[in-house]
Every structure is written in structure tokens, then in C-alpha cells.
Design a protein around this motif. Structure first.
Motif, PDB file in Angstrom:
ATOM      1  N   LEU A 262       0.857  -1.179   0.000  1.00 41.70           N
ATOM      2  CA  LEU A 262       0.000   0.000   0.000  1.00 41.70           C
ATOM      3  C   LEU A 262       0.891   1.225   0.000  1.00 41.70           C
ATOM      4  O   LEU A 262       2.036   1.169   0.468  1.00 41.70           O
ATOM      5  CB  LEU A 262      -0.901   0.001   1.243  1.00 41.70           C
ATOM      6  N   CYS A 263       0.407   2.325  -0.540  1.00 44.17           N
ATOM      7  CA  CYS A 263       1.160   3.571  -0.484  1.00 44.17           C
ATOM      8  C   CYS A 263       1.086   4.137   0.933  1.00 44.17           C
ATOM      9  O   CYS A 263       0.006   4.462   1.413  1.00 44.17           O
ATOM     10  CB  CYS A 263       0.607   4.573  -1.501  1.00 44.17           C
ATOM     11  N   GLU A 264       2.240   4.242   1.583  1.00 43.94           N
ATOM     12  CA  GLU A 264       2.308   4.695   2.969  1.00 43.94           C
ATOM     13  C   GLU A 264       2.970   6.068   3.053  1.00 43.94           C
ATOM     14  O   GLU A 264       3.854   6.399   2.267  1.00 43.94           O
ATOM     15  CB  GLU A 264       3.084   3.689   3.825  1.00 43.94           C
ATOM     16  N   GLN A 265       2.527   6.853   4.050  1.00 47.59           N
ATOM     17  CA  GLN A 265       3.002   8.231   4.210  1.00 47.59           C
ATOM     18  C   GLN A 265       4.143   8.297   5.223  1.00 47.59           C
ATOM     19  O   GLN A 265       4.004   7.882   6.373  1.00 47.59           O
ATOM     20  CB  GLN A 265       1.836   9.119   4.686  1.00 47.59           C
ATOM     21  N   TYR A 266       5.296   8.818   4.751  1.00 47.93           N
ATOM     22  CA  TYR A 266       6.443   9.051   5.636  1.00 47.93           C
ATOM     23  C   TYR A 266       6.879  10.520   5.572  1.00 47.93           C
ATOM     24  O   TYR A 266       7.972  10.865   6.016  1.00 47.93           O
ATOM     25  CB  TYR A 266       7.613   8.150   5.228  1.00 47.93           C
ATOM     26  N   ASN A 267       6.026  11.359   4.990  1.00 50.24           N
ATOM     27  CA  ASN A 267       6.322  12.784   4.863  1.00 50.24           C
ATOM     28  C   ASN A 267       7.616  13.020   4.082  1.00 50.24           C
ATOM     29  O   ASN A 267       8.456  13.832   4.467  1.00 50.24           O
ATOM     30  CB  ASN A 267       6.411  13.457   6.238  1.00 50.24           C
ATOM     31  N   GLN A 268       7.749  12.325   2.966  1.00 52.56           N
ATOM     32  CA  GLN A 268       8.931  12.471   2.123  1.00 52.56           C
ATOM     33  C   GLN A 268       8.608  13.291   0.872  1.00 52.56           C
ATOM     34  O   GLN A 268       7.488  13.286   0.383  1.00 52.56           O
ATOM     35  CB  GLN A 268       9.458  11.094   1.699  1.00 52.56           C
ATOM     36  N   LYS A 269       9.628  13.993   0.398  1.00 54.94           N
ATOM     37  CA  LYS A 269       9.525  14.766  -0.836  1.00 54.94           C
ATOM     38  C   LYS A 269      10.677  14.371  -1.750  1.00 54.94           C
ATOM     39  O   LYS A 269      11.786  14.108  -1.286  1.00 54.94           O
ATOM     40  CB  LYS A 269       9.587  16.264  -0.563  1.00 54.94           C
ATOM     41  N   ALA A 270      10.398  14.349  -3.054  1.00 50.90           N
ATOM     42  CA  ALA A 270      11.433  14.051  -4.042  1.00 50.90           C
ATOM     43  C   ALA A 270      11.475  15.191  -5.058  1.00 50.90           C
ATOM     44  O   ALA A 270      10.430  15.619  -5.566  1.00 50.90           O
ATOM     45  CB  ALA A 270      11.147  12.732  -4.745  1.00 50.90           C
ATOM     46  N   ASP A 294      13.196  20.672 -10.405  1.00 46.46           N
ATOM     47  CA  ASP A 294      13.343  21.611  -9.286  1.00 46.46           C
ATOM     48  C   ASP A 294      12.048  21.867  -8.507  1.00 46.46           C
ATOM     49  O   ASP A 294      11.990  22.801  -7.709  1.00 46.46           O
ATOM     50  CB  ASP A 294      13.912  22.958  -9.765  1.00 46.46           C
ATOM     51  N   VAL A 295      11.019  21.039  -8.709  1.00 44.09           N
ATOM     52  CA  VAL A 295       9.756  21.195  -7.989  1.00 44.09           C
ATOM     53  C   VAL A 295       9.579  20.014  -7.029  1.00 44.09           C
ATOM     54  O   VAL A 295       9.379  18.881  -7.479  1.00 44.09           O
ATOM     55  CB  VAL A 295       8.559  21.260  -8.949  1.00 44.09           C
ATOM     56  N   PRO A 296       9.661  20.237  -5.715  1.00 42.26           N
ATOM     57  CA  PRO A 296       9.496  19.131  -4.766  1.00 42.26           C
ATOM     58  C   PRO A 296       8.103  18.517  -4.883  1.00 42.26           C
ATOM     59  O   PRO A 296       7.102  19.225  -5.028  1.00 42.26           O
ATOM     60  CB  PRO A 296       9.674  19.802  -3.399  1.00 42.26           C
ATOM     61  N   LEU A 297       8.032  17.181  -4.838  1.00 43.43           N
ATOM     62  CA  LEU A 297       6.764  16.483  -4.943  1.00 43.43           C
ATOM     63  C   LEU A 297       6.586  15.558  -3.747  1.00 43.43           C
ATOM     64  O   LEU A 297       7.491  14.786  -3.412  1.00 43.43           O
ATOM     65  CB  LEU A 297       6.733  15.656  -6.238  1.00 43.43           C
ATOM     66  N   ASP A 298       5.452  15.692  -3.069  1.00 39.03           N
ATOM     67  CA  ASP A 298       5.132  14.776  -1.977  1.00 39.03           C
ATOM     68  C   ASP A 298       4.952  13.376  -2.551  1.00 39.03           C
ATOM     69  O   ASP A 298       4.192  13.175  -3.507  1.00 39.03           O
ATOM     70  CB  ASP A 298       3.846  15.203  -1.271  1.00 39.03           C
ATOM     71  N   VAL A 299       5.629  12.387  -1.956  1.00 35.84           N
ATOM     72  CA  VAL A 299       5.558  11.022  -2.478  1.00 35.84           C
ATOM     73  C   VAL A 299       5.375  10.022  -1.342  1.00 35.84           C
ATOM     74  O   VAL A 299       5.785  10.265  -0.206  1.00 35.84           O
ATOM     75  CB  VAL A 299       6.825  10.647  -3.277  1.00 35.84           C
ATOM     76  N   CYS A 300       4.746   8.903  -1.681  1.00 34.44           N
ATOM     77  CA  CYS A 300       4.630   7.820  -0.715  1.00 34.44           C
ATOM     78  C   CYS A 300       5.976   7.116  -0.579  1.00 34.44           C
ATOM     79  O   CYS A 300       6.906   7.355  -1.354  1.00 34.44           O
ATOM     80  CB  CYS A 300       3.549   6.832  -1.144  1.00 34.44           C
ATOM     81  N   GLY A 301       6.088   6.235   0.402  1.00 32.24           N
ATOM     82  CA  GLY A 301       7.337   5.523   0.628  1.00 32.24           C
ATOM     83  C   GLY A 301       7.782   4.710  -0.564  1.00 32.24           C
ATOM     84  O   GLY A 301       8.977   4.650  -0.883  1.00 32.24           O
ATOM     85  N   ASN A 302       6.826   4.080  -1.259  1.00 34.33           N
ATOM     86  CA  ASN A 302       7.183   3.273  -2.422  1.00 34.33           C
ATOM     87  C   ASN A 302       7.757   4.117  -3.548  1.00 34.33           C
ATOM     88  O   ASN A 302       8.793   3.792  -4.132  1.00 34.33           O
ATOM     89  CB  ASN A 302       5.952   2.516  -2.931  1.00 34.33           C
ATOM     90  N   SER A 303       7.081   5.211  -3.878  1.00 35.99           N
ATOM     91  CA  SER A 303       7.551   6.067  -4.976  1.00 35.99           C
ATOM     92  C   SER A 303       8.908   6.663  -4.645  1.00 35.99           C
ATOM     93  O   SER A 303       9.774   6.793  -5.519  1.00 35.99           O
ATOM     94  CB  SER A 303       6.536   7.179  -5.264  1.00 35.99           C
TER      95      SER A 303
END
Length: 352
Positions: A262-270, A294-303
């Protein structure tokens, strides 16, 4: 019966002289980038004429990589990859049809000279994609595995994906195009030699494919493109009436300890740095993740894992880690497979 199917497929493709001999256009929907098309246009005519793929499964950023092409046929994609991995890279093409491989071998040195290589970086092996061990392909030895409308032909699909998992290095990528269908084919449809040879009878039911991938080890995989395909031969269409077929490109990374179901939230940005060759402005991870430079994107742990812990890692700046978990990634739900539209869809686990 499965062995018989494999022999019938071999006979079917041994008899073909060009893609024009196919009865349908299901397996002829190639769409290549400008760079790849330029390489294709310069290949020997015989190699191109006997190409039967259904997409352009050539991933970016493969210079110096070892790439394996499953069901390589006459070697069109092998020779494209040969150019893109560079003289220090390596490409292995596997096919069970000796008459197809003979074409590739015949042009192997010619293509290497055209690229300015001292020697060919290509190797063709005759054998079955379900048994790569028999061909001497070792565990954890391959950076990228591709396949172009071939896995549907195999009656041993789980063995194919298990072998891919075995030979890929950790962080390696499976990137392939193939034909999928919205229901299970009947036994009669699967065993029909023409339906099978035309990439219809062995098309993978989308949900069975998802289940198979999880059994093998891929908790998450992504579709990068999907198009509805029509069976344009009246006789064959009547045999599969009611079924909807899709040409799809699939991306899956071997990250056993990092991908969840499942897509899980760890508050990561790529943030994409714009450094992948040929992609200065953006990078599409899949059909619903576009990273703008150059645009930060909120991503799940898998992405995040897919862009941080693979060969793409150098092209991204990552914020955050997995030290704190915040529950399911916002916006994720139990969405079934998409309808084949390029605009909708989700990740392989059905949670985006």
C-alpha cells in the motif's frame, strides 16, 4: 499441453517473414522516442522488417548497464539498447526461435562497427525465457530487464517473472510492454495457435497479473502507458467477443525490503534535478507521477524508494526518511485497474 503451446508459438514465428504477415495489429503499436526512433531507422532493414513488438520498452539512463531482452527476436531492441548502454555496457538477447536469432547474429558485427565499437557488446542466446539459469545468466547480475510483447506468449508466466526477479540486481528494473485483457481467456482461446501467436490467447488478465507479481516479490509495480487494442481480424475477433485488450508498459523495481503493498506516508519529498539524459524538464515515473525539474513532490514511501534507491537516485534530491510513519498516503484508495485510458489509472497495487 503447455509444452505444446510453446512449440506452436515457435512454429508460428519461424514462419513469419515480416510484421506484415501478422493477422492483426494487436502486436504492432510501437511508439518510440525521437532518439530511439533515430537509432531504429539506421538499423539493417532485415532486423526492422521482422520486428513484432507492441511498444517501446526502452527505459532512460542505462549507459553502462547490463540489459537483458526477453524474447528479442531478430534483435531490434537489442541493437537499440547496444547504442544506449554504450561500449562499456552489455546487452543479452534471449529468444527460443533460432531462425530469428540468426538474423540478429548476422548483423551483430555490422551494427557494432556502425556504432564505432571495437567489438560487439551484444550476445544472443537461444533458449526459453522461463529458464534463464539454463543459459548461464547468474543471480543478481542484470541491471535492467526488458521485453517487448513476448511474455504473453509463454504458458509459464510465473516462472518468467520468478526468473526475472532472480537475475535482477537489487534496485534493478523490469520494464516491459505486453498485451493484457479485462478477463481470463478460456482454455480453448489460450490453446488456439493463431490467437496465441497473435498475442491474444495468452494475454494476461490484469488482476491475475497483479496477484502473480505479488507472489513473485513485487509488492508494487507501475503502468507507464496503456492503450486499448482492437482485434481487427473478424474471424479472430469473433473468437474473443466481449473481451477488451490493452497494450501496456510496466515498470517494476526489485526493492524487496522497501516496497509495501500500500502507499504509505512518511512525509517524504522528491525533487527531480533534470539530469536524466533527454529529460531536462521532467521525468515520468509512471502514468500518474510526473516530476518537474526543481519542484518538490510529496511522495509515498514506495515512490520515494523507486527514485532514491535505484539507478535514478543521482537524479533526485530526497527530503525525509522512514523514521516516522503517518498512515496511508493521502488520497490513496482501493481503486481497481484502470480502463486503459492514458489519463486514469494507478499503481500496480491499486492504491493510487
Amino acid at each position: 499441453m503447455s509444452e505444446d503451446i510453446r512449440e506452436k508459438v515457435k512454429e508460428y514465428y519461424s514462419a513469419l517473414q515480416s510484421s506484415g504477415d501478422l493477422k492483426t495489429s494487436v502486436c504492432s503499436c510501437s511508439s518510440a522516442s525521437q532518439e530511439v526512433q533515430g537509432i531504429i531507422d539506421d538499423l539493417p532493414a532485415e532486423v526492422n522488417e521482422r520486428f513484432y513488438g507492441c511498444g517501446s520498452p526502452i527505459p532512460p539512463m542505462i549507459e553502462g548497464c547490463t540489459v537483458l531482452d526477453l524474447g528479442c527476436g531478430t534483435g531490434r531492441d537489442v541493437f537499440v539498447l547496444s547504442k544506449l548502454v554504450g561500449e562499456k555496457g552489455r546487452v543479452i538477447g534471449v529468444d527460443m526461435t533460432e531462425s530469428q536469432l540468426e538474423v540478429g547474429r548476422r548483423h551483430q558485427d555490422e551494427v557494432a562497427r556502425a556504432y564505432g565499437y571495437a567489438a560487439s557488446n551484444v550476445e544472443f542466446k537461444c533458449g526459453y525465457i522461463e529458464d534463464l539459469a539454463a543459459l548461464g545468466i547468474a543471480d543478481d547480475s542484470i541491471d535492467v530487464v526488458i521485453s517487448n510483447c513476448v511474455i504473453n506468449l509463454s504458458p509459464f508466466k510465473e516462472q518468467v517473472f520468478s526468473e526475472v526477479w532472480r537475475v535482477l540486481k537489487e534496485g534493478g528494473e523490469l520494464y516491459f510492454s505486453d498485451i493484457f485483457v479485462d478477463r481470463r481467456m478460456t482454455e480453448a482461446q489460450q490453446n488456439d495457435p493463431v490467437l496465441r501467436g497473435e498475442c491474444i490467447g495468452g494475454a494476461m488478465y490484469i488482476e491475475d497479473f497483479r496477484r502473480l507479481m505479488r507472489r513473485v516479490g513485487w509488492e508494487d509495480f507501475r503502468y507507464t502507458a496503456s492503450r486499448v487494442k482492437h482485434v481487427d481480424d473478424a474471424e479472430l475477433a469473433a473468437k474473443v467477443e466481449g473481451a477488451t485488450f490493452f497494450s501496456r508498459i510496466v515498470r517494476a523495481f526489485k526493492l524487496p525490503a522497501q516496497l509495501e503493498d500500500l502507499c504509505e506516508q512518511y512525509n517524504q519529498k522528491a525533487t527531480y534535478l533534470g539530469t536524466i539524459p533527454g529529460m531536462p524538464d521532467c521525468f515520468d515515473l509512471d502514468d500518474h507521477h510526473r516530476f518537474m525539474k526543481d519542484v518538490p513532490l510529496d511522495v509515498c514511501g514506495n515512490s520515494c524508494a523507486m527514485v532514491e534507491n535505484t539507478r535514478f537516485g543521482a537524479a533526485f534530491a530526497i527530503e525525509g526518511d522512514r523514521s516516522v510513519h503517518y498512515g496511508p498516503f493521502p488520497g490513496c484508495g482501493n481503486i481497481p485497474y484502470d480502463t486503459g485510458d492514458d489519463e486514469d489509472g494507478g499503481c500496480g497495487c491499486g492504491c493510487c
